[in-house]
Design a protein around this motif. Structure first.
Motif, short mmCIF file in Angstrom:
data_model
loop_
_atom_site.label_atom_id
_atom_site.label_comp_id
_atom_site.label_asym_id
_atom_site.label_seq_id
_atom_site.Cartn_x
_atom_site.Cartn_y
_atom_site.Cartn_z
N LEU A 21 0.85 -1.14 0.10
CA LEU A 21 0.15 0.34 -0.03
C LEU A 21 0.80 1.38 0.00
O LEU A 21 1.73 1.35 1.02
N LEU A 22 0.97 2.04 -0.91
CA LEU A 22 1.52 3.43 -1.27
C LEU A 22 0.83 4.58 -0.83
O LEU A 22 -0.39 4.83 -1.42
N SER A 30 -1.28 -1.83 -4.59
CA SER A 30 -0.79 -2.76 -5.67
C SER A 30 -0.69 -4.41 -5.17
O SER A 30 -0.40 -4.69 -4.17
N SER A 31 -0.97 -5.13 -6.08
CA SER A 31 -1.09 -6.49 -5.79
C SER A 31 0.43 -7.24 -5.67
O SER A 31 0.58 -8.22 -5.00
N ASP A 32 1.32 -6.56 -6.01
CA ASP A 32 2.75 -6.91 -6.05
C ASP A 32 3.69 -6.04 -5.48
O ASP A 32 3.23 -4.49 -5.63
N PRO A 33 4.60 -6.23 -4.87
CA PRO A 33 5.61 -5.29 -4.21
C PRO A 33 6.35 -4.51 -5.40
O PRO A 33 6.49 -5.30 -6.62
N TYR A 74 3.71 -5.32 -14.61
CA TYR A 74 3.36 -6.17 -13.76
C TYR A 74 2.03 -6.04 -12.83
O TYR A 74 1.80 -4.69 -12.57
N GLY A 75 1.60 -6.88 -12.00
CA GLY A 75 0.36 -6.84 -11.20
C GLY A 75 -0.98 -7.35 -11.78
O GLY A 75 -0.96 -8.03 -12.64
N THR A 76 -1.98 -7.48 -10.78
CA THR A 76 -3.31 -8.02 -11.29
C THR A 76 -4.20 -6.87 -11.02
O THR A 76 -4.00 -5.82 -10.59
N TYR A 85 -1.66 -2.23 -17.70
CA TYR A 85 -0.64 -1.46 -17.25
C TYR A 85 -0.78 -1.00 -15.91
O TYR A 85 -0.89 -0.01 -15.48
N PHE A 86 -0.86 -2.08 -15.09
CA PHE A 86 -0.85 -1.75 -13.49
C PHE A 86 0.40 -1.09 -13.00
O PHE A 86 0.10 0.01 -12.43
N VAL A 87 1.42 -1.81 -12.96
CA VAL A 87 2.66 -1.15 -12.48
C VAL A 87 3.71 -1.48 -13.10
O VAL A 87 4.09 -2.46 -13.76
N SER A 88 4.75 -0.33 -13.33
CA SER A 88 5.96 -0.48 -13.91
C SER A 88 7.01 0.48 -13.32
O SER A 88 6.64 1.20 -12.65
N GLY A 89 8.20 0.03 -13.01
CA GLY A 89 9.39 0.62 -12.44
C GLY A 89 10.59 0.48 -12.85
O GLY A 89 11.00 -0.47 -13.43
N ASN A 90 11.53 1.68 -12.87
CA ASN A 90 12.92 1.63 -13.20
C ASN A 90 13.48 2.65 -12.29
O ASN A 90 12.90 2.97 -11.43
N PHE A 91 14.75 2.87 -12.49
CA PHE A 91 15.47 3.65 -11.48
C PHE A 91 15.26 5.08 -11.70
O PHE A 91 15.58 5.89 -10.68
N GLU A 92 14.37 5.67 -12.71
CA GLU A 92 14.14 6.81 -12.92
C GLU A 92 12.69 7.36 -12.44
O GLU A 92 12.54 8.45 -11.93
#
Length: 272
Positions: free
Chosen positions: A161-162, A176-179, A187-189, A212-219
């Motif tokens: 939870l964010l 988010s369903s995933d960390p 990723y995610g559901t 398009y649930f969650v996506s992440g990079n270092f930026e």
């Protein structure tokens, strides 16, 4: 010379003579008539009493019938809690929807209070209910770094939870369903959703239009997307963010401004 007898002695003598010569000293017709009169008198008295009692019972039943009231099982409890001054007899105030367990935080939160948890509880998946929530990342404790946020979630395999508070004091975020992690793909559901207290609580669930649930990079970290817009976007310093309507959730902008400055940020996960 006469002899004087007491009343008791006269009764004894009369009893003796009656037993010795019943035909002389008794009158069967008179006795029968007297007995019949007494019996009839007693019957009338009993009948009179029975009639009075029946009449009284009829009045009571009629009065009770006009004053009967059909109430539900809950009504006596409600009336007791309203009318009684004893706090022990009052019903506890209902906290949440039926079958929903209020999340329990194992750590102190700078952003979430009882009102926030009560609103979020009914939208979280059933698999998260009944477990305590642990603070994984907080800008007040760990500083402002997206890399540190990813590092603190390494090895987790549970929903997160964010929660964000911006400089306008608005509270919003995402479940988010995933960390959160670095990934080339989304990723995610469909359990993932966005939410906002701005000021009333709003939850924006998955529309099914894309994944398009969650996506992440270092930026940056992105939640929800499509058409070049993100439902929630956060930069690498966890300082700037933005929120636009996106096809994934059909959400309204989560903050009062589409581009906002982050004051505090927390991430919680389920301890299962």
């Amino acid at each position: 010379m006469g002899v004087a007898y007491s009343v008791g002695e006269v009764d004894h003598l009369y009893t003796f003579f009656v037993q010795w010569s019943p035909d002389v000293y008794t009158n069967s017709n008179k006795k029968k008539s007297k007995t019949h009169f007494i019996r009839e008198k007693h019957q009338n008295r009993y009948l009179g009493k029975n009639n009075k009692m029946a009449s009284k019972n009829k009045q009571l039943n009629s009065h009770a019938a006009t004053n009967w009231e059909i109430i539900s099982v809950k009504d006596p409890k409600r009336r007791l809690s309203v009318c009684s001054s004893d706090s022990e007899t009052e019903e506890p105030e209902y906290q949440g929807e039926v079958g929903v367990v209020l999340p329990v935080l194992s750590d102190y939160s700078e952003l979430l209070d009882h009102r926030h948890l009560l609103s979020l509880a009914s939208h979280m998946p059933a698999r998260t209910q009944g477990y305590p929530w642990q603070l994984v990342y907080s800008t007040a404790v760990h500083g402002s770094s997206l890399k540190t946020l990813y590092r603190n979630m390494a090895g987790l395999d549970s929903p997160v939870l964010l929660v964000i508070k911006d400089m306008q004091k608005k509270v919003f975020g995402a479940f988010s369903s995933d960390p959160f992690r670095v990934s080339k793909y989304c990723y995610g559901t469909g359990e993932t959703f966005l939410f906002s207290f701005n000021p009333d609580f709003q939850a924006y669930k998955w529309t099914g239009e894309n994944s398009y649930f969650v996506s992440g990079n270092f930026e940056s970290l992105q939640i929800g997307g499509g058409g070049g817009e993100f439902g929630l976007w956060i930069d690498a310093d966890l300082y700037r963010g933005s929120s636009f309507s996106c096809p994934t959730f059909h959400n309204a902008p989560l903050s009062t401004q589409k581009d906002f400055i982050i004051q505090d940020l927390e991430v919680w996960t389920v301890q299962n």
